[in-house]
Design an enzyme around this catalytic site. Structure first.
Site, PDB file in Angstrom:
ATOM      1  N   TRP A 113      36.644  39.024  38.689  1.00  0.00           N
ATOM      2  CA  TRP A 113      36.480  39.518  40.057  1.00  0.00           C
ATOM      3  C   TRP A 113      36.969  40.952  40.176  1.00  0.00           C
ATOM      4  O   TRP A 113      36.649  41.642  41.133  1.00  0.00           O
ATOM      5  CB  TRP A 113      37.201  38.607  41.057  1.00  0.00           C
ATOM      6  CG  TRP A 113      38.716  38.706  41.046  1.00  0.00           C
ATOM      7  CD1 TRP A 113      39.531  38.778  39.960  1.00  0.00           C
ATOM      8  CD2 TRP A 113      39.573  38.754  42.199  1.00  0.00           C
ATOM      9  NE1 TRP A 113      40.847  38.842  40.352  1.00  0.00           N
ATOM     10  CE2 TRP A 113      40.901  38.829  41.725  1.00  0.00           C
ATOM     11  CE3 TRP A 113      39.355  38.742  43.575  1.00  0.00           C
ATOM     12  CZ2 TRP A 113      42.011  38.887  42.585  1.00  0.00           C
ATOM     13  CZ3 TRP A 113      40.456  38.788  44.426  1.00  0.00           C
ATOM     14  CH2 TRP A 113      41.770  38.862  43.929  1.00  0.00           C
ATOM     15  N   ASP A 114      37.737  41.403  39.189  1.00  0.00           N
ATOM     16  CA  ASP A 114      38.247  42.777  39.197  1.00  0.00           C
ATOM     17  C   ASP A 114      37.127  43.759  39.516  1.00  0.00           C
ATOM     18  O   ASP A 114      37.315  44.720  40.251  1.00  0.00           O
ATOM     19  CB  ASP A 114      38.852  43.130  37.825  1.00  0.00           C
ATOM     20  CG  ASP A 114      39.946  42.174  37.387  1.00  0.00           C
ATOM     21  OD1 ASP A 114      39.823  40.974  37.672  1.00  0.00           O
ATOM     22  OD2 ASP A 114      40.915  42.633  36.750  1.00  0.00           O
ATOM     23  N   GLU A 121      48.038  33.762  40.797  1.00  0.00           N
ATOM     24  CA  GLU A 121      48.043  32.800  39.695  1.00  0.00           C
ATOM     25  C   GLU A 121      49.397  32.136  39.481  1.00  0.00           C
ATOM     26  O   GLU A 121      49.586  31.422  38.499  1.00  0.00           O
ATOM     27  CB  GLU A 121      47.532  33.478  38.420  1.00  0.00           C
ATOM     28  CG  GLU A 121      46.054  33.829  38.538  1.00  0.00           C
ATOM     29  CD  GLU A 121      45.500  34.543  37.317  1.00  0.00           C
ATOM     30  OE1 GLU A 121      46.295  35.088  36.535  1.00  0.00           O
ATOM     31  OE2 GLU A 121      44.260  34.572  37.161  1.00  0.00           O
ATOM     32  N   LYS A 141      52.446  36.095  42.118  1.00  0.00           N
ATOM     33  CA  LYS A 141      52.204  37.052  41.041  1.00  0.00           C
ATOM     34  C   LYS A 141      51.600  38.332  41.608  1.00  0.00           C
ATOM     35  O   LYS A 141      51.788  39.412  41.060  1.00  0.00           O
ATOM     36  CB  LYS A 141      51.239  36.416  40.046  1.00  0.00           C
ATOM     37  CG  LYS A 141      50.954  37.214  38.800  1.00  0.00           C
ATOM     38  CD  LYS A 141      49.930  36.470  37.943  1.00  0.00           C
ATOM     39  CE  LYS A 141      49.520  37.278  36.728  1.00  0.00           C
ATOM     40  NZ  LYS A 141      48.287  36.730  36.120  1.00  0.00           N
ATOM     41  N   GLN A 142      50.855  38.175  42.698  1.00  0.00           N
ATOM     42  CA  GLN A 142      50.053  39.295  43.186  1.00  0.00           C
ATOM     43  C   GLN A 142      49.630  39.024  44.625  1.00  0.00           C
ATOM     44  O   GLN A 142      49.767  37.914  45.125  1.00  0.00           O
ATOM     45  CB  GLN A 142      48.805  39.427  42.324  1.00  0.00           C
ATOM     46  CG  GLN A 142      47.843  38.228  42.446  1.00  0.00           C
ATOM     47  CD  GLN A 142      47.002  38.040  41.213  1.00  0.00           C
ATOM     48  OE1 GLN A 142      47.368  37.273  40.340  1.00  0.00           O
ATOM     49  NE2 GLN A 142      45.897  38.746  41.153  1.00  0.00           N
TER      50      GLN A 142
END
Lengths: 715, 715
Positions: free
Chosen positions: B309-310, B440, B546-547
């Protein structure tokens, strides 16, 4: 041949490996088959030429443990002879295995030579299976002959688990049939036995061998262990005979059947099945405190020969009620591996407590799929539950104080570490998020009902015994404080148990009702078991059960449930359960019996009890389903006899299947042995030993005493 | 050397493998380094003797794409010479790569021989890493020389993915510096180039080579492809020179910088970093409709050279706004793999819809850990979102009708299949259970806020365009019915979005608040990134990110959020976010800028933009973080410039960092190119091409037209 606990590591590969993943699987070793024999007939040799072998008959005598096999064998040159093989694994001396051959030529006269040489470790099955439940053989064993020992002796060692075991055998010296013992050493320095004689049609010659199998020992100093063991063979196979040892073992079986048999009048197929089940259970149980009962017994390497919750929840009741000394040894296995469980908790990042492995032989986690492995944390409470069950029935306070309490405490600590207090729907609760319950068609859920009830029970047990034993009886190094116990009690009291108030149904887990129901009936039969035909996530996203999950709660904690509650739960979960796990049907049978669904109870029970003797799942070749065998016994005792065992009172509410005239079994309760004979409309209870006790049948209280040992109770 | 899309399969092992698990990982191939050269100096040979090599200088000229390297080389016998290596990958002819060597002896006179022979496939790095994010080289390529071709030519093939590629090179014929072209064939029938000359101290001799690299082709008929390609070399490297090709490529770079450069006045380090980022992005982007942008660009084989998806969420905005033709080609990659996505949905058991792979090169799932792979279903909506973004900005209706709508429709169908209507807290909702969101450090949750918002958007898009295009414009074979569209609209309207009414915070997922908070500050620095130091479940069970996850929603859908809402979300999630993913900080920077947290915005942005040039995570050796590079551009445009791009209106609300005097960039919007120059207190907007358009700055409406191309707007 499988030896309980003799295993090797099998390195596990992962597409993505994260911290804390086990490096190794643990797989029970498949040793050579001690029944193997090589036969030469004149110039024909079974090791070289293709002898045609027809298995005419195969028979297990469950009263003695003797396996009787008759083979009709034809050589390429059309010489035919019968071979009878009789074998048994001794229960009186657990290190002894006996095998006896009888050779009867039918159509020729000539020289026959029998050669017994096991110069290989049997890895020959080479199963190839896509079934994740089947283990491949590890194949890392080494077999060394021990020279100059008078008889063929082997040291079998594993490279990775660093275990060794000694095997030796001798030809029977006590009978005339083996007049000369002739051991030999071949060119490869392999040792064996051979005997040559001249045979006539119809003549019968017998050859008897006793194997002695040493204990599993570390590879370090393997030769020392070997020498010590071989020096002690007088205790095992010397100065005795195949028949003596068979008799001694049969004697133990006789005692076993006296106390453990279940006699069913009116249902011969079920009668055979249940006896086969009890036979396998008894033969598979570890008795050395360092082994438990593999999920496949000792009949295959499915599930790696590892130990699961199957032992504590599905098999232990049978042992606790009929062979409490074995039950204790099985619990001691968990005590001896408590240290590993504590290590695992610490390694996972918890400050205290014990995290028992979901599947293991040596105490460390062997599951390569943690979603349906480590995350099944309920095993911790399952073990604590088993400790309590054993204690409640045996009153073995010595075990409880010394070992059992420590198990209960450390597992309770795990729940306090992994779970937490939180607001749910505006109220303070203790929650246990991110777990997998017994049903493996769900994973990583929040507040699994079974897990939470079991954790609640576990926490209350810890608190109860901490308070009962107090500072004086609890070792200082356990660091139990009043604060800790108070917190455990609070957590238990506030335990979140998801429940649908409208449907009056216990919910398998939080959010369970949001999932769409899977329509099991619309799935083609060829796609069962679903786990082999669907991506796990396709199952996790739907209401579909592999096995009893919430229904386990109704089985294990029937108290406090109304009949309506049990029925509502049953009617909710039964239609979405595939019973793809062999642990399911017996449990459904028990709950069905309790709510008077007699036909369903009987159908489920029949299927559970027939699992292996009838090979219902077409996979008994990978080994028996030991948990299912144990659960089938529970099906009779908890289901049809309807026993409920509270800490303070024992009661029966029988629901006998229509087809049965009567069922008869013994239970050991509070140092008494009781014989129950249950008819359609009455129960006889007879005190066989002990000081007597009170119990109740359908709320009617009765008491058996040495003076008045037999009570009949009609209903 | 990496060629986008040239990959091989790498078989994946699983401890327990279930149905639907990918058999293979996909890993980009590491080809030989075309800069490799062998040099003989008198009787010393760099291939045999140990030449000491000191890299004196290394320089990337981002204006031309030329890499300039200076090495000082000393032979064992102490002969020293300088070697200058200049190289570039052409942007004007994507098949061309140039390398030029200059040799300058410093302390000797003698014979020098230069040999260029690539007789190996370079698999020599042999990275050993415990880091799951690093891929091992696959090493299954075969290199064959193509004989009789006049110049060294190779066919490189892979065994498992069945791909082939042709590489050939020729020495430069256009300059005097290579007076004689001398190709040779060695004893192994390997073809190369060599040249020998007599050198004096201080003299300089240059050697120039142009490589031509064919398209990836199937292994079947590889030789036919090779012959065709080699016959067409006139189009690539014949009748041209290193310098001509460098100039032509530099021309393309110049155009790129004209339209895509971001000029920052007042922050030279950030200026360099952002240019480096844009350079890498532009160089990595697939332009053939069959490749996208690997997560590590074309600079390493981390994450296998796969597409995530980046591309759509973190990199595509840059291309859509500055190079829409490339943006379209990247989206066409998704269109061409839609068939695979549909296959995957069907194989998973869904009746219709498309399930895009979480990570892939060829369109099929390559993730070996489905919890943080396939279960990240949001990728489907991410791709639909990107289609809409491209359309909104470019108004490319042809693409939308022909290809984009089909992507939007099939992904929307996926949500209808995977999600379902259900009662939540007594109200009817559409729920999407058992998914993993962007973060994640959580997995397999119910109703992830980001996923559900994106699915809602996706469903509404499908409905919007289905209704807009109607029966006439939608191909019959798509089988769109009014019922289906109505159901999509209902699902979108009833989409469950978990929200804490008391704290006024968007909840990352249902039950998120039940999890205990992880105290990030109390964790030792050595244990970051947490995924390498904790079992995943230890992270899943806690509130730790994580993000950016829910914060992604505030970044992508700022409309309709009050400042208080954005602040509440930010203050809730920022303290529990480790930013262990490089996709996190730029997003936090954007949201921080929007809520006037200027210093935090700048700090997060700086760290994001410096990720690779400064090697902030100490892992740029495994490749650049392409998503982070793209997100850094978004940090400027969405964050500091504060653009918000609604379907019907474009606006800016700048928050320039204190240190910056001004930032200048161009965007292409609705067939116009606008140059923005943003100062601390004013914005200049200048129409560079196109018919002009209206937009607003801090709610003040302005309009640029060819007649009145420049507007200044103070605030």
């Amino acid at each position: 041949m499988f030896i309980n606990g003799f295993f090797d590591y099998n390195q596990v590969s992962y597409g993505e490996k994260y911290r804390g993943y086990p490096d190794n699987d643990q797989v029970i070793n498949r040793l050579f088959d001690p029944r193997y024999i090589r036969i030469k007939v004149e110039d024909e040799d079974s090791a070289v030429d293709h002898f045609q072998v027809v298995n005419v008959d195969k028979n297990l005598d469950m009263q003695t443990g003797l396996v009787h096999e008759l083979f009709s064998i034809t050589t390429p040159e059309n010489r035919n002879f019968n071979l009878v093989v009789e074998s048994f694994a001794s229960l009186s001396k657990q290190n002894v295995y006996g095998v006896k051959y009888a050779i009867i030529p039918t159509n020729f006269e000539g020289d026959i030579e029998l050669i017994k040489l096991h110069d290989y470790v049997n890895q020959s099955t080479h199963q190839q299976s896509e079934d994740v439940r089947v283990n491949q053989d590890v194949g890392q064993m080494q077999l060394d002959f021990i020279p100059d020992n008078g008889q063929p002796s082997y040291l079998v060692t594993t490279f990775r688990s660093q275990q060794g075991i000694i095997l030796t055998y001798q030809a029977d010296q006590a009978t005339d049939s083996n007049p000369e013992i002739d051991y030999f050493e071949d060119d490869n320095h392999h040792y064996g036995y051979h005997s040559k004689y001249h045979a006539k049609p119809g003549s019968q010659k017998e050859f008897e061998f006793l194997f002695s199998i040493g204990d599993i020992h570390p590879l370090v100093n393997a030769r020392m262990y070997a020498d010590q063991y071989l020096a002690s063979l007088d205790n095992y196979i010397r100065n005795t005979s195949f028949n003596s040892e068979l008799m001694a073992s049969a004697q133990v079986w006789q005692t076993f059947w006296l106390h453990s048999d279940v006699k069913i009048d009116g249902d011969p197929v079920i009668q055979s099945c249940i006896r086969f089940n009890l036979f396998e259970l008894n033969q598979s149980a570890g008795r050395d405190e360092f082994t438990s009962i593999p999920a496949k017994g000792l009949t295959g390497n499915g599930y790696g020969g590892q130990f699961f919750w199957d032992t504590e929840i599905f098999m232990l009741p049978f042992f606790v009620y009929t062979e409490p000394t074995i039950a204790k040894k099985l619990l001691m296995y968990r005590y001896h591996t408590l240290q590993m469980a504590k290590e695992q908790a610490s390694d996972f990042g918890l400050e205290k407590g014990a995290m028992y492995a979901w599947r293991t032989i040596n105490g460390y986690e062997a599951s390569a799929y943690w979603l349906a492995g480590m995350a099944q944390f309920h095993i911790n409470a399952d073990i604590a539950f088993a400790v309590e069950q054993y204690y409640t029935i045996t009153n073995d306070e010595d075990f409880l104080k010394k070992d059992g309490f420590e198990i209960i405490l450390e597992t309770a600590r795990f729940w306090m570490q992994y779970g937490n207090f939180a607001q749910v729907n505006g109220k303070r609760h203790f929650v246990i998020n991110r777990v997998t319950g017994p049903d493996e068609y769900s994973a990583l859920v929040d507040n699994n009902y079974y897990t939470n009830v079991m954790a609640q029970f576990n926490l209350r047990l810890a608190a109860k015994y901490a308070e009962k034993f107090g500072d004086t009886d609890i070792p200082v190094q356990l660091n139990v404080t009043g604060e800790e116990i108070a917190e455990m009690k609070e957590a238990a009291d506030l335990m979140y148990l998801p429940y649908d108030q409208e449907k009056n149904v216990k919910l398998q887990f939080q959010n369970f009702e949001q999932l769409p129901k899977m329509s099991i009936s619309s799935i083609d039969q060829s796609r069962f078991p679903l786990l082999l035909h669907y991506h796990p996530l396709m199952l996790y996203r739907a209401q579909v059960n592999k096995q009893a999950d919430t229904i386990m709660v109704d089985y294990m904690f029937p108290q406090g449930n109304t009949q309506d509650q049990l029925k509502a739960d049953y009617d909710f979960y039964e239609p979405i359960t595939t019973h793809d796990s062999s642990l399911s049907k017996a449990i459904y049978a028990i709950v069905a019996a309790r709510i008077d669904r007699d036909q369903q109870a009987y159908d489920f029970f029949s299927q559970a009890v027939k699992t292996d003797l009838i090979d219902l799942h077409h996979n008994t070749k990978n080994g028996i389903h030991a948990g299912s065998l144990g659960a089938a016994w529970s099906g009779i005792v908890y289901g049809f006899a309807g026993i409920v065992n509270n800490a303070d009172h024992f009661s029966l509410e029988p629901h006998l299947p229509d087809a049965w005239n009567c069922v008869k079994f013994r239970l050991q309760l509070h140092h008494c042995e009781l014989l129950f004979t249950i008819y359609q409309d009455q129960v006889e209870v007879e005190l066989m030993s002990g000081k007597g006790m009170a119990l109740s049948v359908y709320n009617k209280k009765i008491k058996v005493t040495p003076e008045d040992p037999k009570q009949i109770c009609q209903y």
